[in-house]
Design an enzyme around this catalytic site. Structure first.
Site, PDB file in Angstrom:
ATOM      1  N   PRO A 103      56.468   4.072  51.190  1.00 18.30           N
ATOM      2  CA  PRO A 103      55.050   4.418  51.062  1.00 18.30           C
ATOM      3  C   PRO A 103      54.461   5.189  52.227  1.00 18.30           C
ATOM      4  O   PRO A 103      53.334   5.664  52.138  1.00 18.30           O
ATOM      5  CB  PRO A 103      54.377   3.044  50.951  1.00 18.30           C
ATOM      6  CG  PRO A 103      55.248   2.152  51.743  1.00 18.30           C
ATOM      7  CD  PRO A 103      56.659   2.653  51.525  1.00 18.30           C
ATOM      8  N   CYS A 153      66.621  -2.933  54.433  1.00 17.28           N
ATOM      9  CA  CYS A 153      66.109  -4.288  54.613  1.00 17.28           C
ATOM     10  C   CYS A 153      67.008  -5.262  53.854  1.00 17.28           C
ATOM     11  O   CYS A 153      66.541  -6.232  53.268  1.00 17.28           O
ATOM     12  CB  CYS A 153      64.656  -4.397  54.170  1.00 17.28           C
ATOM     13  SG  CYS A 153      64.330  -3.805  52.508  1.00 17.28           S
TER      14      CYS A 153
END
Length: 764
Positions: free
Chosen positions: A178, A318
């Site tokens: 984002p 992640c």
């Protein structure tokens, strides 16, 4: 896509009793349900941690993440706001007691440079009910809205720090949405900005994402730090096209744009985000990582082929899964020689991490079975007729011990939740050796088609991903003779972006059809204006811009090149890219910074002010260095208060000397410098330059409502704006109608809360 941060000491200095008793926590999963036997079986078999760390690791995974945020903007501006948090807000929050317990104030994250990142371990009910924390939360919300603060997972802040971007670097963020890391990269390009003016970096940042809707999120995020060096594109990162620019020493030829820094924060299974994404406890499977391995490898390989000599790549996920991490890095290094993993263990001395893994065992199905220790064993277990459709590739398995040592996989960095109260994360820093050239042998892992978005993980069967073949239409004849040949790395498997209207090269034997413009791409074109454009010249005259303003770098977004509404400003490298490439083939969503707009207010029309332009507040830092100093008016904080308290204050309401200076001015856009100093107990710590619009009898401050509220809170300690008063009155009326009366906070300060959920927007 990086995420992370957490251990849990929310609310007090003592260990939490039971976070599931918190009625304000959203998407609560009972701790008794925070178990996944397959997850534990898989990672214990991989030996990602010593046995004595397993229980602390799992306990941390079950605790919610604390809130973390970063002070953004240029270094000088960020330091000023950070000083306000450190010297004013934190002391005010120290010693706050809530329900009999002392609440810990915000604390700086120890490893982040200059202390610009913070951790806040406070439950939401404290933010609602404690007056001190409620005021601080409102401050955070408004500063986040205007881009001065970024709500961001702590470990998500790491990849840009390891890139070490300089203002002259050419940078690409391959999977940018984002946009929180993109913002960090922009800040690094603009390291020389001041509090009031923006620098004009010679470098470049391309923020790319494969999802068109998410690119609009990128554009919104980047608007908080406007830059003439920014471009946003919408491409599958694994087949990102070649971009043409003029060769440095040959005016009659083109060269491939190579990058100094590349960020590959790739789509991943995200099992390092258990603490935030609680649904993973139920849905986790090892097949997620198996299915994404191929896409991750292709993205990293594509980045390696676009890297300049001595350039640097940061590969991050992640995820905790070695199939998505070390396996991808090892396969990329083996397939494309001339790269090495860099030892960054001392770059952030207080960051705690574990070294990369050198061995692992893939699980071939959802049942977490480790029957095949080698790829040969796996292939031999499959009937020969089905081997072409095998789910796993050789790169899923670890290299030999000697290869692992030579690749220096232990230089990769693994971050676990129990080490520093964060999410799980993986980082590998690769550099291209200066005496080698990135080759492309097109290994089997690279010859794949299409793309695999992280958003589709829940919809697709991760383990059923076949090994696709490369779309031949995506391969261009890079070496095809033409008038201005392009100099590129050899055998690059991707599109070459040709400028609109350029002659198409003749078709050669064995070469796929060259693509023209992308007719399905519907964004408006980018048209640079002539310096002699009469509207542009009138605009520069109106706004009192100096002769050295970069008029040749001004563009509009329409096919005819008419200056209809807005003007964008770019730097030289962005202009070169736009002029020498087809923007539809690049899938270019935006470029540069929107700095000037036509004033189309009713007042301007009534006054007959044709083609009146104003400098946008977000574009002012870029334009201000070129505004003639004598045209900038000066004012004090008292005049600023008057502009804050009313939408259209009349000129007669201002004190002299500001009133006497502004009254003779013609209607239009005027820059005002509010000088630092203290008057009537209100102080400005630095000069503040803002645009106003003057009409015949009134003026208005030309900044957005939220930016005005944030500025008011910062300068006056409360929101004194008209919008805040209207919001407070609306709240009082609603309480009166319901019979509840006026509640705390229903005065001059506008509430940041909307509905039941009160959170700052999170980026990652």
């Amino acid at each position: 896509m990086a995420k992370g941060k957490g251990k849990s000491r929310r609310g007090s200095g003592k260990a939490p009793q039971n976070r599931n008793d918190d009625p304000y926590r959203v998407n609560v999963v009972d701790k008794a349900d925070m178990n996944n036997e397959k997850f534990e079986k898989y990672y214990q078999a991989q030996k990602i941690l010593p046995e004595d760390e397993w229980e602390p690791f799992m306990q941390s995974m079950r605790e919610p993440l604390p809130t973390t945020f970063r002070v953004t903007g240029s270094r000088q501006t960020a330091n000023l706001l950070n000083e306000m948090i450190r010297d004013i807000h934190v002391p005010h929050l120290a010693g706050v007691v809530f329900e009999g317990e002392t609440v810990v104030p915000p604390q700086q994250i120890p490893w982040y440079p200059d202390g610009l990142a913070w951790q806040l371990n406070v439950e939401k009910k404290i933010l609602r009910k404690s007056p001190e924390f409620k005021k601080f939360h409102n401050f955070l919300v408004f500063e986040t809205e205007v881009g001065n603060i970024s709500r961001q997972e702590a470990v998500s802040m790491l990849p840009p720090l390891f890139l070490e971007v300089q203002p002259h670097h050419r940078v690409i963020d391959m999977c940018a949405a984002p946009g929180s890391k993109t913002a960090q990269l922009l800040e690094a390009l603009h390291a020389h900005d001041t509090v009031t003016t923006s620098s004009f970096p010679s470098g470049l940042l391309i923020a790319n994402d494969s999802d068109q809707k998410r690119t609009h999120m990128l554009i919104h995020q980047s608007a908080r730090l406007p830059s003439p060096a920014l471009m946003v594109t919408n491409h599958d990162a694994s087949i990102y096209p070649v971009i043409r620019i003029p060769a440095a020493l040959k005016t009659d030829s083109m060269s491939q744009l190579l990058f100094d820094r590349i960020l590959c924060d790739v789509p991943c299974s995200g099992d390092g985000t258990f603490r935030k994404n609680l649904g993973i406890w139920k849905n986790w499977t090892s097949m997620d990582g198996n299915g994404l391995h191929g896409l991750q490898l292709r993205i990293l390989q594509r980045a390696m082929r676009m890297l300049q000599k001595s350039g640097r790549i940061v590969y991050s996920t992640c995820s905790l899964n070695p199939i998505e991490n070390e396996a991808v890095v090892a396969a990329a290094l083996k397939s494309i020689p001339g790269f090495e993993i860099v030892d960054m263990s001392n770059h952030l001395p207080t960051l705690l991490f574990r070294p990369g893994m050198t061995t692992w065992t893939p699980s071939i199905d959802r049942s977490i079975v480790f029957d095949h220790l080698t790829y040969h064993d796996y292939i031999e277990s499959i009937p020969e007729s089905k081997r072409p459709d095998a789910k796993l590739q050789e790169s899923h398995w670890p290299p030999s011990p000697d290869e692992a040592e030579s690749l220096c996989l232990t230089r990769c960095m693994r971050i676990y939740p129990h080490l520093q109260d964060t999410g799980g994360f993986f980082i590998a820093v690769l550099e291209r050796k200066s005496d080698t050239r990135a080759q492309d042998p097109l290994p089997r892992e690279a010859t794949t088609e299409g793309k695999r978005q992280a958003d589709t993980l829940g919809e697709l069967e991760m383990g059923e991903m076949k090994r696709p073949k490369l779309d031949q239409d995506a391969i261009q004849a890079i070496a095809t003779p033409e008038k201005n040949p392009i100099e590129v790395d050899s055998n690059i498997a991707c599109d070459s972006v040709r400028p609109s209207g350029a002659p198409q090269p003749s078709k050669q034997k064995g070469v796929g059809k060259t693509k023209g413009p992308d007719i399905h791409f519907k964004e408006n074109p980018f048209t640079f204006l002539s310096p002699d454009d009469p509207v542009l010249k009138a605009c520069i005259l109106q706004l009192n811009l100096s002769q050295d303003f970069p008029v040749t770098n001004m563009l509009v977004r329409n096919p005819t090149g008419d200056t209809v509404r807005s003007l964008w400003l770019t730097n030289d490298i962005v202009k070169q890219i736009i002029e020498n490439n087809d923007y539809t083939r690049m899938r270019l969503m935006t470029a540069g910074s929107k700095v000037i707009a036509k004033q189309e207010s009713g007042a301007a029309k009534r006054e007959g002010a044709e083609s009146q332009f104003r400098v946008l507040s977000e574009g002012l830092p870029a334009v201000l260095p070129y505004v003639k100093p004598e045209s900038i008016l000066t004012a004090d904080v008292i005049s600023l208060r008057t502009l804050m308290e009313s939408y259209y204050p009349v000129l007669s309401g201002f004190p002299a000397p500001f009133r006497t200076v502004v009254e003779p001015k013609a209607a239009g856009c005027i820059m005002v410098r509010f000088e630092k100093g203290e008057i009537e107990g209100v102080s400005l710590t630095h000069d503040l330059v803002l645009p106003i619009w003057k009409s015949n009898v009134s003026v208005t401050l030309m900044i957005e409502k939220k930016a005005k509220s944030a500025l008011s809170l910062r300068v006056f300690g409360e929101d004194i704006t008209t919008a805040a008063r209207e919001a407070a009155q609306k709240k009082r009326d609603a309480h009166a109608a319901s019979g509840d009366g006026v509640t705390e906070g229903g005065s001059m300060v506008a509430e940041a809360e909307i509905g039941e959920e009160i959170t700052m927007p999170t980026n990652e």
